[in-house]
Design an enzyme around this catalytic site. Structure first.
Site, PDB file in Angstrom:
ATOM      1  N   SER A 131       0.843  -1.192   0.000  1.00 25.59           N
ATOM      2  CA  SER A 131       0.000   0.000   0.000  1.00 25.59           C
ATOM      3  C   SER A 131       0.879   1.243   0.000  1.00 25.59           C
ATOM      4  O   SER A 131       2.026   1.203   0.493  1.00 25.59           O
ATOM      5  CB  SER A 131      -0.895   0.011   1.250  1.00 25.59           C
ATOM      6  OG  SER A 131      -1.543   1.259   1.415  1.00 25.59           O
ATOM      7  N   TYR A 155      -2.461  -0.085  10.726  1.00 23.04           N
ATOM      8  CA  TYR A 155      -2.687  -0.591   9.380  1.00 23.04           C
ATOM      9  C   TYR A 155      -1.457  -0.379   8.509  1.00 23.04           C
ATOM     10  O   TYR A 155      -1.004  -1.287   7.792  1.00 23.04           O
ATOM     11  CB  TYR A 155      -3.900   0.084   8.730  1.00 23.04           C
ATOM     12  CG  TYR A 155      -4.047  -0.305   7.276  1.00 23.04           C
ATOM     13  CD1 TYR A 155      -4.516  -1.571   6.925  1.00 23.04           C
ATOM     14  CD2 TYR A 155      -3.660   0.577   6.260  1.00 23.04           C
ATOM     15  CE1 TYR A 155      -4.605  -1.952   5.594  1.00 23.04           C
ATOM     16  CE2 TYR A 155      -3.757   0.194   4.928  1.00 23.04           C
ATOM     17  CZ  TYR A 155      -4.238  -1.056   4.600  1.00 23.04           C
ATOM     18  OH  TYR A 155      -4.316  -1.436   3.278  1.00 23.04           O
TER      19      TYR A 155
END
Length: 333
Positions: A131, A155
Site C-alpha cells: 500500500s 494498518y
C-alpha cells in the site's frame, strides 16, 4: 478459451473483496481458471452482483492455517498468486491491531512459505498487495520506491511488514515475488462505506449532503479499480518473464494529488446533485497521514503500465454504478 492467461490457474486471495473481485473478473476474461478462498460475503457484494461466484473454484481456506495453504496450492496446481487478502480498514486496525497484524502479516508469510515449500512446482508469479500507506509520513513527496518505509500506525505498519516479508522471500529464496504499492483505489462495487468515495456516493444517492470528517485539506492519489487490476497483471507478467525484477516494489497511481474536499466536490458534480459538502472535521483524522501521493514513473517506463481513466471520467462511471445498485436495504442502514 483464448486470452493471455488461457489454461493457467490463478489463486486470488481476497478475491471476494472490492479490488479482488475486479481482478477475478479480468482473469476470467483472460482465460484463467481462478481459485478464490471462500469467506462470508454480503449478498450485495460486487463478487455476487457480477456473477463471479459461480465462475470460480471456491476453496475452503484460512490463510492463517499454513497446512491448508499448502494443500490448496498443491491440489489446484496454482501458477499465479495474487495476494490481496487483508484487513483493509484503517479504523478497524486502530481498534484491533493484533488481529490486523495476524491477517496482514502472518497470512502473508504463510502463503509465501507454502510457495517456497513447493520448490520447482511452485507458482511462476506471486504478486503481494502492499500500500502507499507503507511509506508513512515522508519529508518529501511524491513517494518513490527507493524511500524507506516509515509506517507508524497499525494498518500502515501491517502493510509495511508484509511488504518487507514478501521482498525478503524474493531476495533470500529466489521466489518470483514482487509487491504493489497502490494509491487509493475507487470504482464500481466498493461497498466499504467507511471509505471516502463509497460513503460520499451513498450519501448523494440518498439526496443528502456528504460529510467530510477532516478539514478537507488532506491530499490523496486516486486510482480507478480497472487501472489497479492492469497494474497487478503487468507486475505478474514481468515476474513470469524477467527474473531480474523479482523482489521489486512498484508504485501505481495517478501521480496527481487531490484534496479530499476537491474529490467530494467532483463526485457531487458527477452525481448532478446541487448540494454542498458538510465539513465537520478539524485537521487530519487520528491515525491517518496528511499528504500522500505516488511517483509511478518506474512502472510506466519499465512495464508499460499507465492509468487509462481520468479522475472525473472514473467518478461519473462510479457514481452511476452506485445510483443503479444501492437499494433501500443498503442505503437505509
Amino acid at each position: 478459451m483464448s486470452g493471455r492467461y488461457a489454461g493457467s490457474v490463478a489463486l486470488v486471495t481476497g478475491g471476494q473483496g472490492f479490488i479482488g473481485s475486479h481482478l477475478v473478473e479480468r482473469l476470467l476474461v483472460e482465460g484463467a481458471r481462478v481459485v478464490v478462498p471462500r469467506r462470508d460475503v454480503p449478498a450485495r457484494s460486487y463478487f455476487r452482483l457480477a456473477g463471479l461466484e459461480r465462475r470460480c473454484d471456491l476453496a475452503d481456506l484460512d490463510l492463517l492455517d499454513a497446512a491448508a495453504v499448502l494443500r490448496v496450492l498443491n491440489e489446484h496446481e496454482v501458477e499465479h498468486v495474487f495476494h490481496l487478502a487483508a484487513q483493509a480498514i484503517v479504523a478497524v486496525a486502530n481498534r484491533s491491531p493484533a488481529s490486523t497484524f495476524e491477517s496482514n502479516v502472518r497470512a502473508t508469510w504463510n502463503l509465501l512459505e507454502a510457495c517456497r515449500d513447493l520448490g520447482e512446482r511452485g507458482p511462476l508469479a506471486i504478486v503481494v498487495a502492499s500500500s502507499d500507506k507503507a511509506y508513512g509520513a515522508q519529508d518529501e513527496l511524491p513517494y518513490r520506491e527507493d524511500m524507506p518505509l516509515r509506517a507508524v500506525h497499525p494498518y500502515d505498519v501491517s502493510k509495511a511488514c508484509a511488504d518487507l516479508v514478501a521482498r525478503s522471500y524474493a531476495h533470500s529464496f529466489a521466489l518470483p515475488v514482487a509487491v504493489t504499492r497502490l494509491a487509493n483505489v475507487y470504482g464500481p462495487g466498493d461497498l466499504s462505506f467507511s471509505r471516502l468515495v463509497p460513503d460520499t456516493a451513498r450519501t448523494l444517492v440518498r439526496g443528502e449532503r456528504p460529510v467530510v470528517r477532516s478539514d478537507g485539506t488532506p491530499l490523496r492519489d486516486f486510482l480507478h479499480v480497472e487501472d489497479a487490476v492492469a497494474a497487478y497483471l503487468a507486475v505478474a507478467d514481468s515476474l513470469a518473464t524477467r527474473p531480474e525484477l523479482r523482489g521489486r516494489a512498484w508504485n501505481a497511481g495517478a501521480d496527481a494529488p487531490v484534496a479530499v474536499l476537491d474529490l467530494v466536490r467532483r463526485l457531487i458534480f458527477a452525481s448532478g446533485r446541487s448540494v454542498e459538502p458538510d465539513v465537520r472535521g478539524r485537521g487530519v483524522p487520528s491515525g491517518e497521514i496528511d499528504r500522500q501521493w505516488l511517483d509511478s514513473s518506474a512502472i510506466r517506463a519499465q512495464l508499460g503500465w499507465a492509468p487509462s481513466r481520468e479522475l472525473d471520467e472514473g467518478l461519473v462511471e462510479t457514481y452511476a454504478w452506485y445510483a443503479e445498485n444501492l437499494s433501500e436495504s443498503v442505503t437505509g442502514e
